[in-house]
Each structure stands twice: as structure tokens, then as C-alpha cells.
Design an enzyme around this catalytic site. Structure first.
Site, mmCIF file in Angstrom:
data_model
loop_
_atom_site.group_PDB
_atom_site.id
_atom_site.type_symbol
_atom_site.label_atom_id
_atom_site.label_comp_id
_atom_site.label_asym_id
_atom_site.label_seq_id
_atom_site.Cartn_x
_atom_site.Cartn_y
_atom_site.Cartn_z
ATOM 1 C CB VAL A 245 -3.456 12.713 63.378
ATOM 2 C CG1 VAL A 245 -3.127 14.068 63.994
ATOM 3 C CG2 VAL A 245 -2.820 12.591 62.004
ATOM 4 N NE ARG A 279 -19.844 16.442 54.565
ATOM 5 C CZ ARG A 279 -19.701 17.771 54.606
ATOM 6 N NH1 ARG A 279 -18.499 18.318 54.570
ATOM 7 N NH2 ARG A 279 -20.763 18.562 54.674
ATOM 8 C CG HIS A 451 -12.080 0.395 17.810
ATOM 9 N ND1 HIS A 451 -11.215 0.048 18.813
ATOM 10 C CD2 HIS A 451 -11.328 0.734 16.735
ATOM 11 C CE1 HIS A 451 -9.974 0.158 18.370
ATOM 12 N NE2 HIS A 451 -10.012 0.580 17.104
#
Ligand code: FAD
Ligand code: AMP
Length: 475
Positions: A245, A279, A451
Site C-alpha cells: 500500500v 507494532r 480416543h
């Protein structure tokens, strides 16, 4: 309040509050200064994680996933509902209530452990002194044997598209939308972009994700990333890779984003855009220049492997120092430092930090990727198991994805475990423990897995490392 402490922690996120609690448990007199103020204008320790990160995002991911499943998947289970409606205000209120309960919980833990909780700003002065500026009232001078800096990180802004809190938002803004955007742009297909993009996609937004890297989830194992990308595209996320961008222009009806890729320059218009391009460490106002704490070239506080800064008896932990920006990494650094301060053993195994992306399917991994092993020239064996063959995953109607295990070709030691599938973030725990104990693929093979559970997929992937999977054709 005394102004002398064994330990003063500046920052009350998952790094700082954990360090403070452990220091107090270790018998050290401890204060934790935190500046966060909640939406009710009250102090709200817990940092980004509790207030605007891990927890609120997971609350919205859960709610939006339930909404999506109720609309699109319940009928497969034979459950007929009337029209499923969205009450976004209630969804947001639920999220806010979870945040305030958990932040209140931190206050309770501080009280129980006798940590002095100080609401306001801290600034490190020379000679291990800390200036504490409460939200209301006069500044105070604190003295400490040791200071731990844990001031965290803040979202990175794109110069060409500054946050305005309305149309161009950071992750905090995206967690607080009061209406579902019709056309949502997400810049950055990292963990935060994908999680928040998924939330709003499930709630009905048209979501376009623009990511500058050519490879989807470049930090994850390639096979896992490919599977995840396939699933996200199927869910309707419009993902553009290799798309940088360049700028955004505010128009009457939205924001026009201009991005470049190999084909050239393109424009799209969206109503709102989440900028999730990473960040950066937050140290504004934290350090008196004479305090002797050095930053690296990217603005992180410089530390050694035990989180010692360049100033004597000053430590730094969490997002404000090198390493992955993850809550559990910061917390473990907090525990390490607090234990070292009490004369105990302290260590963080940086090679063994799990990563989790809480999308659906979830993505989780530990250790090295296949690409990293290839690059390092390590001889390895691979085992995979598809959730499509897991009875439990089928019963849950969440049988997309796979478990992949990488083991050393000579020693059989586990080198990496990578999962894309249901509850991957929970399943990875077994792998983290196994790798912490330096287990081999055979150790996992010989461990009994209940299981029917999703953990059987981990078991089968371990068996598949030696072409011994029972519920799959070994190739
Ligand atoms: P922070 O949590 O940022 O806390 C720092 C605190 O220090 C803040 O309260 C701040 O107000 C305070 N402070 C700053 N300066 C001062 C000062 N001078 N005086 C007093 N106080 C000060 N990580 C995960 O592991 N799992 C996830 O699922 C996850 N999801 C995330 C989702 C989102 C949307 C975001 C934004 C982040 C997410 N993270 C996640 C990352 C995680 O939130 C951070 O890694 C973590 O919060 C870092 O902890 P920290 O204690 O270092 O800093
Ligand atoms: P993370 O660091 O996991 O939060 O991810 C941030 C993502 O944003 C990374 O994958 C970056 O490649 C991506 N990114 C950074 N800058 C841009 C940009 N200008 N356009 C598109 N994607 C970007």
C-alpha cells in the site's frame, strides 16, 4: 505509601504484572506502575493484552465464529433456527465485560500478593530512581533496588495513511467498531490483520487484505501457510499478496487505497481500513537520558539474554525488547527476571516459544519450519496427518487442515510441529512440552492419546514421520 521498594515495575501488561506478582511471591517489596485507563476512565492494568489485544480479539473471534456457524453450519448438524440476527452492541458489551473482569482480576492479584498498584506514568531517572506521575495528584519520587521496564508496544502507523479513529483505524479501533463495515480494507496479513479481518468477514463485511510479502504467512511453515491461505480464500477473504500500500485518500464515501504489485498500480475503495502493519516498542517519556538505558537501532531497549539493560539493576521485558511480540514471551521474561532478582534460577528458552493465530482454522507452531531446516542443511524426516481422517474433527464438522511434524533424520529429535486445524492453539501445548523435554518422534508415537480426540492427529503425524500412521496411507 513507602517510597522505597526492592522492585519497581513500569508497565502492567502481561510482562510487567507477571514480573510484579512473581517478585512479590519471592518476598520482594514490589510496586507496579501502569498508565492504562479503561473506557470507564478507571485504571485498567493488564496492558495491551487484556485491554486491547489478546483477550478482546479472542472474545470477538469466538462470538463471530458462533454467529457464522449458526448461520452457515448448524443446519448440517440438523439444527434448524429461525433467522439468525446480529446484535453487535451486545457482542461488544460481552467483550468489554470480559476485559473489565480480567483487568479487575489483576487488581485482585496485586492486592493478594501485596503488590503496590500505582496508576499513572513512570519515568526512569538516574540512580534507580523512578518518577511516578499519578493520573491525579502530585508526582512522587520512588527508590528501587531494581527497576523492570515493561512498557510494551504500540501500533505502527503508515505515514501515508495516518490513523483517524474513524475510517483508518488500528487494532484497538477495529475491536470497537459499532457497526459492521460494508467494505473493509486490511493492510497487513500478519496475525492481527488476519484475526481482525476474520472477525468482520464472519459478521458480514467484504474484506480485502493487502499484504506486501509475496508469500502468505511467510513466518509459518510453507505447507501450513498454503493450507491456511486456501481456507481463508474459501471463507471469502480477498487476499492480495505482493501488494504494497502506497497511499490512501479520503473521499466522500470512503478511503481510496493505492497499492503496487507486480502487475502495476491499483486502487480500491473501502469504507474503513484496518492498518495492521506491525507494532513498535513504546518508550516515549520513559527514560531520562542520564539513566544509561540504551536503545537499539529499531527503538527496542537493548538487553542481554537475561533481560539486563545497559544500566545497572535495570531490566526490560516484553514487547519493548527484542524477540516475538507475544504475551507469553513477555510473561516468561517477567518470571525469569523476578526469580533472578530473588537469587533463584531464571531462564527463557527462546527457541521454544509457541505461535498461535486464532482464526478458523487455527494455526499454531513451535520450532523450525521445513524451509528453515532446508536452508540450514539439516537432514530431517516429515510426518503429516490430515484432520479429514480424525474422527473427532469430523464429529465437530471441522476437519480441514493438518498436523505436520519435522524430526531429525539421525537422532529422531523433534525439530518442529506445525498445525493448521481445529483447536491448533490447544494442541500445540503437547508439542511445546515434548520439545522442552527434548522428545523424539518415537516418544510421541509411544505416548497414549485418548480416543476420540484431536490429539490423535498429533499422534498420527508422529507415527507418519516413520511411515507408521495407522489411519492414513503412508507414502
Ligand atoms: P503491553 O501489554 O503493551 O503493556 C504495557 C503497559 O505499560 C500498558 O498498560 C501501557 O499503558 C503501560 N505503559 C507504557 N508506558 C508507561 C509508562 N511510562 N508508565 C506506566 N505505564 C506505562 N499476543 C499473544 O501472545 N497472543 C495473542 O493472541 C495476541 N493477540 C493480540 C491481538 C491484538 C489485537 C494485539 C494488538 C496484540 C496481540 N498480542 C497477542 C500481543 C500482546 O498483546 C503483546 O505481546 C503483549 O501485550 C505485550 O505485553 P507487554 O507487557 O510487553 O506490553
Ligand atoms: P505483523 O508484523 O505480524 O503484525 O504483520 C504485519 C504485516 O504487514 C506483515 O506481514 C508486513 O509484510 C505487512 N505490511 C507492512 N507494511 C505494509 C504495506 N505498506 N502494505 C501492505 N502490507 C504491509
Amino acid at each position: 505509601m513507602s517510597s522505597k521498594f526492592d522492585v519497581v515495575v513500569i508497565g502492567g501488561g502481561p510482562a510487567g504484572y507477571v514480573a510484579a506478582i512473581r517478585a512479590a511471591q519471592n518476598g520482594l517489596s514490589t510496586a507496579c506502575i501502569d498508565a492504562w485507563v479503561g473506557s470507564d476512565d478507571k485504571p485498567s492494568p493488564g496492558g495491551t493484552c487484556l485491554n486491547a489485544g489478546c483477550i478482546p480479539s479472542k472474545a470477538l473471534l469466538e462470538s463471530s465464529e458462533l454467529y457464522h456457524r449458526a448461520r452457515h453450519e448448524f443446519s448440517t448438524h440438523g439444527i434448524r433456527l429461525g433467522e439468525v440476527g446480529l446484535d453487535l452492541a451486545a457482542m461488544q458489551a460481552r467483550k468489554d465485560a470480559i476485559v473489565s473482569q480480567l483487568c479487575g482480576g489483576i487488581q485482585g492479584l496485586f492486592k493478594a500478593n501485596k503488590v503496590s498498584s500505582l496508576a499513572g506514568h513512570g519515568r526512569l531517572l538516574p540512580g534507580n530512581k523512578v518518577e511516578f506521575r499519578p493520573h491525579a495528584g502530585e508526582p512522587q519520587l520512588l527508590e528501587a533496588e531494581h527497576v523492570i521496564l515493561a512498557t510494551g508496544s504500540v501500533p505502527t502507523e503508515l505515514k501515508s495513511l495516518p490513523f483517524d479513529g474513524q475510517r483508518v483505524v488500528d487494532s484497538s479501533g477495529a475491536l470497537a467498531f459499532s457497526a459492521v463495515p460494508r467494505r473493509l480494507g486490511v493492510i497487513g496479513a500478519g496475525v492481527i490483520g488476519l484475526e481482525l479481518g476474520s472477525v468482520w468477514r464472519r459478521l458480514g463485511a467484504e474484506v480485502t487484505v493487502l499484504e506486501t510479502m509475496d508469500r502468505f504467512l511467510f513466518m509459518a511453515d510453507g505447507q501450513i501457510a498454503k493450507e491456511a491461505e486456501r481456507q481463508f480464500r474459501r471463507q471469502g477473504l480477498d487476499i492480495h499478496l505482493g501488494a504494497r500500500v502506497q497511499s490512501g485518500e479520503h473521499g466522500k464515501d470512503g478511503v481510496r487505497l493505492r497499492y503496487d504489485d507486480r502487475q502495476g498500480s491499483h486502487e480500491i475503495e473501502v469504507d474503513q481500513v484496518i492498518v495492521a502493519v506491525g507494532r513498535r516498542p513504546w518508550t516515549d517519556g520513559l527514560l531520562d537520558p542520564l539513566a544509561g538505558v540504551a536503545l537499539d537501532e529499531r527503538g527496542f531497549i537493548k538487553v542481554d539474554e537475561h533481560c539486563r539493560t545497559t544500566a545497572a539493576n535495570v531490566w526490560a521485558i516484553g514487547d519493548v525488547v527484542r524477540g516475538p511480540m507475544l504475551a507469553h514471551k513477555g510473561s516468561e521474561e517477567g518470571v525469569m527476571v523476578a526469580d533472578l532478582l530473588a537469587g533463584q534460577y531464571g531462564h527463557v528458552n527462546y527457541a521454544n516459544i509457541p505461535s498461535v493465530i486464532y482464526t478458523a482454522p487455527e494455526i499454531a507452531w513451535i520450532g523450525q519450519t521445513e524451509e528453515e531446516l532446508k536452508q540450514a542443511g539439516t537432514a530431517y524426516k516429515t510426518g503429516t496427518f490430515n484432520f479429514a481422517a480424525s474422527g473427532r474433527a469430523k464429529a465437530m464438522d471441522q476437519a480441514a487442515g493438518l498436523v505436520k511434524i519435522l524430526a531429525d533424520a539421525h537422532t529422531d529429535a523433534l525439530l518442529g510441529v506445525h498445525i493448521c486445524g481445529p483447536m491448533a492453539g490447544e494442541l500445540i501445548g503437547e508439542a511445546v512440552l515434548a520439545m522442552e523435554f527434548q522428545a523424539t518422534a518415537e516418544d510421541l508415537q509411544r505416548t497414549i492419546h485418548a480416543h476420540p480426540t484431536l490429539t490423535e492427529a498429533v499422534h498420527e503425524a508422529a507415527l507418519s514421520v516413520d511411515k507408521r500412521a495407522i489411519h492414513a496411507i503412508n507414502r
